[in-house]
Design a protein around this motif. Structure first.
Motif, PDB file in Angstrom:
ATOM      1  N   GLY C  80       0.826  -1.003   0.055  1.00  0.00           N
ATOM      2  CA  GLY C  80       0.032   0.036   0.147  1.00  0.00           C
ATOM      3  C   GLY C  80       0.972   1.206   0.103  1.00  0.00           C
ATOM      4  O   GLY C  80       0.681   2.050  -0.807  1.00  0.00           O
ATOM      5  N   HIS C  81       1.763   1.126   0.747  1.00  0.00           N
ATOM      6  CA  HIS C  81       2.688   2.531   0.972  1.00  0.00           C
ATOM      7  C   HIS C  81       3.594   2.596  -0.448  1.00  0.00           C
ATOM      8  O   HIS C  81       3.606   3.810  -0.781  1.00  0.00           O
ATOM      9  CB  HIS C  81       3.764   2.157   1.916  1.00  0.00           C
ATOM     10  CG  HIS C  81       3.100   2.353   3.577  1.00  0.00           C
ATOM     11  ND1 HIS C  81       3.893   1.949   4.654  1.00  0.00           N
ATOM     12  CD2 HIS C  81       1.716   2.330   3.699  1.00  0.00           C
ATOM     13  CE1 HIS C  81       2.931   2.013   5.278  1.00  0.00           C
ATOM     14  NE2 HIS C  81       1.487   2.306   5.007  1.00  0.00           N
ATOM     15  N   LEU C  83       2.366   1.962  -3.235  1.00  0.00           N
ATOM     16  CA  LEU C  83       1.405   2.416  -4.080  1.00  0.00           C
ATOM     17  C   LEU C  83       1.023   3.810  -3.932  1.00  0.00           C
ATOM     18  O   LEU C  83       1.027   4.792  -4.740  1.00  0.00           O
ATOM     19  CB  LEU C  83       0.126   1.747  -3.906  1.00  0.00           C
ATOM     20  CG  LEU C  83      -1.326   1.710  -5.133  1.00  0.00           C
ATOM     21  CD1 LEU C  83      -1.883   0.366  -4.995  1.00  0.00           C
ATOM     22  CD2 LEU C  83      -1.886   2.937  -4.842  1.00  0.00           C
ATOM     23  N   TYR C  84       0.896   4.401  -2.601  1.00  0.00           N
ATOM     24  CA  TYR C  84       0.810   5.766  -2.398  1.00  0.00           C
ATOM     25  C   TYR C  84       1.868   6.597  -3.094  1.00  0.00           C
ATOM     26  O   TYR C  84       1.780   7.503  -3.657  1.00  0.00           O
ATOM     27  CB  TYR C  84       0.735   5.996  -0.909  1.00  0.00           C
ATOM     28  CG  TYR C  84      -0.311   5.080   0.077  1.00  0.00           C
ATOM     29  CD1 TYR C  84      -1.505   4.866  -0.470  1.00  0.00           C
ATOM     30  CD2 TYR C  84      -0.097   5.151   1.332  1.00  0.00           C
ATOM     31  CE1 TYR C  84      -2.447   4.096   0.174  1.00  0.00           C
ATOM     32  CE2 TYR C  84      -0.860   4.262   2.195  1.00  0.00           C
ATOM     33  CZ  TYR C  84      -2.157   3.693   1.617  1.00  0.00           C
ATOM     34  OH  TYR C  84      -2.841   3.000   2.193  1.00  0.00           O
ATOM     35  N   SER C  87       1.953   6.848  -6.687  1.00  0.00           N
ATOM     36  CA  SER C  87       0.825   7.767  -7.157  1.00  0.00           C
ATOM     37  C   SER C  87       1.339   9.193  -6.933  1.00  0.00           C
ATOM     38  O   SER C  87       1.087   9.937  -7.734  1.00  0.00           O
ATOM     39  CB  SER C  87      -0.422   7.401  -6.133  1.00  0.00           C
ATOM     40  OG  SER C  87      -0.963   6.142  -6.484  1.00  0.00           O
TER      41      SER C  87
END
Lengths: 94, 251, 318
Positions: C80-81, C83-84, C87
């Protein structure tokens, strides 16, 4: 074939009564996948009750170079704010 | 053990979730995209969560001084009761998705019945599980369609996976003596009742995914009696490694 | 744009940052600012993704169901990190696929610590305690960095990361309260992870090329040596509580400075690993590239399916 999953923007309502807020973005091949990915990426700690996704290319954004003409004219319209009007202290509930 | 039948029954349910969760756990960090990694891990976490509540209950039912981890890690291969389907390896992503979908459809039908169990704990576990598994099925079903009706290559790979795993589907509905007893007592589920709905639903989705529904007369069984495929031993040697190498310790 | 105009814009830009104003993606920015941010944010993202591998290595072998669930959740958070952060990087006009290409071709760097192997369960504890501990020291100041998307990603990362270090320390604590064998396992992990963790905070100030500019843009609030000192000062007492020994004979409390003095770091080892010759550089890269290549047909299929569905919708509508 080289075609990458497009970028989507994710908006999450954290609880009923609040607006959807921009949470971030992710990649997905289609809208269903974008919703599912958004659920797994952005609400795995119970952060939401509703999700919107929109493909990033569909967002039209203002250009910061035009910020002068876009936003500064609103700065001196003080009469739109309640504090512009002087009333005596005795007047209540207004 | 006073409640031997119930104990064994709970293990059967729990082992399916544990072994499938373990398989998905192998994938973490190695999937086709970050987003799918995160999704598969979420499913794995749901399954491990279910496993823990089942085993905690099993430990209680056993009346012995044992923990969820004793039940999870310290049995012989012959004592694991999971169906063969869930122990099949992550040959490629098509196998991961096919295995997941073929199990999810069964799992949801099963929990929908189990929620009416006379056993309050099992009924509560089922109710919680229904929400999780509904999502799993949605995820895996969507992916069956994407891979089945995607490119020529993906279609071929997905069909290959469905064909290979199909022979493990009939075991899902096999009624052991214990299952029979539990169903009669209103605690367990009569699996034979789910079979028709299962194949109907799966066939419909496969067709939508432009995949052929395999025609097969011969199926593989054995998991529910503890006779597993050769993959199981390797899976267990990973799973049990720490508990076997360092017995009787707290972690 | 003339050189003079650019200089003028740059002056306005620097003044905005000095006033603590945030820079957003569509704002004008000096090319160097954009490039530096792409480099740093993507390196950070790559580190999260590569960081999944050494820990993921123990998911199937976690010693209890509770530990297995926590480790799965932690490795998932790292995805998730990553991915953030990807982005945030993409808002600067570079795609995730380009960033992956840079990683896979060996052009982009990631945190060298992940080129060390996880050989025992205690390594999972040590990584959470030391590596995440050092990462947090690096990351917390970034929640206030000048580039808006990076700062926002870091706020989310830091919030989620708070459980990571605690789960690591709890693993160590359990081991240290356990049998002799377990305690030895914990000590061995500390021996192997201590020095690489100190190196994680970057080369000494004398050798660090980016510090001054990064300070100005709030990509950095303290120098590498200051961060390292902070890490040592907060970690040594935690080792004392565990009852295990930091593997540095020169480590000594300095009353006058109110800090620990510590021994010489083996910078040759550091540069060797950075240059690709650490114990697991090849393995990490093979795992990443392998996963990406094995996934190509899956990603392509999803796109092809989406396009077919889109066409169906259009033909239905007409």
């Amino acid at each position: 074939m080289k075609k990458n999953w497009p970028l989507w923007e994710v908006f999450v309502r954290s609880k009923n009564g609040l607006e959807h807020r921009h949470f971030g973005s992710l990649h997905a091949a289609d809208a269903d996948m974008a919703l599912e990915n958004a659920r797994d990426v952005y609400t795995r700690r119970n952060e939401g009750v509703s999700i919107w996704v929109v493909e990033s290319k569909h967002i039209t954004a203002s250009n910061p170079e035009n910020n002068g003409e876009m936003f500064e004219p609103a700065q001196d319209k003080v009469y739109r704010h309640p504090t512009f009007y002087d009333l005596p202290d005795e007047v209540k509930h207004m | 053990m006073k409640n031997e039948a119930l104990y064994t029954y709970i293990l059967g349910l729990a082992d399916n979730s544990l072994i499938l969760g373990q398989r998905l756990g192998e994938l973490c960090g190695h999937g086709p995209s970050l987003e799918t990694d995160i999704a598969c891990t979420n499913i794995s976490l749901d399954l491990i969560g279910q496993t823990r509540t089942y085993y905690q209950y099993a430990a209680k039912v056993s009346g012995k001084e044992i923990t969820e981890d004793d039940v999870a890690f310290l049995r012989l291969e012959r004592e694991y009761r999971n169906v063969l389907l869930v122990e099949q390896p992550n040959t490629h992503f098509g196998f991961v998705i096919a295995r997941q979908y073929l199990f999810d459809v069964f799992h949801l039908l099963f929990l929908n019945e189990l929620q009416h169990s006379k056993d309050e704990t099992l009924s509560a576990i089922a109710k919680k599980g229904i929400k999780e598994v509904s999502y799993h099925k949605r995820f895996s079903g969507d992916w069956v369609k994407r891979l089945g009706d995607g490119t020529e290559e993906s279609h071929k790979k997905m069909q290959e996976a469905v064909n290979a795993l199909w022979r493990y589907t009939d075991e899902l509905f096999e009624m052991s003596e214990g299952d029979q007893q539990m169903a009669t007592e209103g605690i367990g589920v009569d699996l034979s009742k789910l079979k028709e709905a299962y194949y109907e639903e799966v066939s419909e989705l496969l067709s939508e995914a432009t995949l052929e529904v395999p025609e097969r007369k011969y199926f593989s069984y054995g998991g529910k009696k503890g006779i597993h495929t050769e993959h199981m031993g390797y899976l267990l040697s990973d799973l049990q490694y720490m508990q076997r190498t360092y017995p009787n310790m707290q972690w | 744009m003339s050189e003079k105009e650019v200089k003028n814009l740059e002056a306005i830009f620097e003044a905005r940052i000095a006033r603590d104003e945030k820079i957003e993606p569509k704002d004008w920015m000096p090319e160097k600012y954009r490039k530096t941010h792409i480099r740093q944010i993507s390196q950070h993202a790559h580190s999260e993704i590569i960081g999944m591998l050494p820990e993921g290595n123990w998911i199937t072998r976690a010693p209890s169901l509770r530990r297995k669930a926590a480790l799965l959740a932690k490795v998932q958070d790292e995805a998730g990190h990553g991915l953030y952060l990807y982005s945030a990087c993409e808002t600067l006009g570079v795609s995730r696929d380009e960033l992956y290409d840079q990683l896979h071709s060996g052009k982009a760097k990631y945190s060298s610590i992940f080129n060390y192997p996880t050989v025992t369960w205690a390594d999972i504890g040590a990584i959470g305690w030391l590596v995440d501990g050092a990462a947090i020291i690096n990351q917390v100041p970034l929640c206030n960095t000048s580039f808006g998307p990076y700062a926002r990603a870091m706020v989310r990362v830091c919030k989620e990361e708070s459980f990571h270090q605690r789960q690591g320390y709890e693993i160590m604590l359990t081991l240290c309260n356990g049998t002799e064998e377990q305690k030895a396992m914990a000590q061995d992990a500390l021996n192997r992870w201590w020095w690489p963790s100190l190196m994680m905070l970057g080369p000494t100030d004398a050798e660090s090329v980016h510090t001054e500019q990064s300070m100005k843009w709030k990509l950095k609030r303290k120098t590498n040596d200051e961060l390292r000192q902070q890490f040592i000062d907060q970690t040594v007492p935690q080792a004392d509580i565990l009852g295990i020994t930091v593997p540095d004979p020169d480590l000594k409390w300095n009353e006058e400075r109110g800090s620990y003095d510590f021994g010489e770091i083996d910078w040759d080892e550091f540069w060797q690993v950075v240059k690709g010759h650490g114990p697991c550089n090849k393995e990490r890269m093979n795992a990443r590239v392998g996963a990406w290549e094995r996934g190509t047909w899956v990603r392509d299929a999803a796109m092809a399916y989406a396009e077919k569905q889109e066409k169906k919708k259009v033909s239905k509508a007409s």
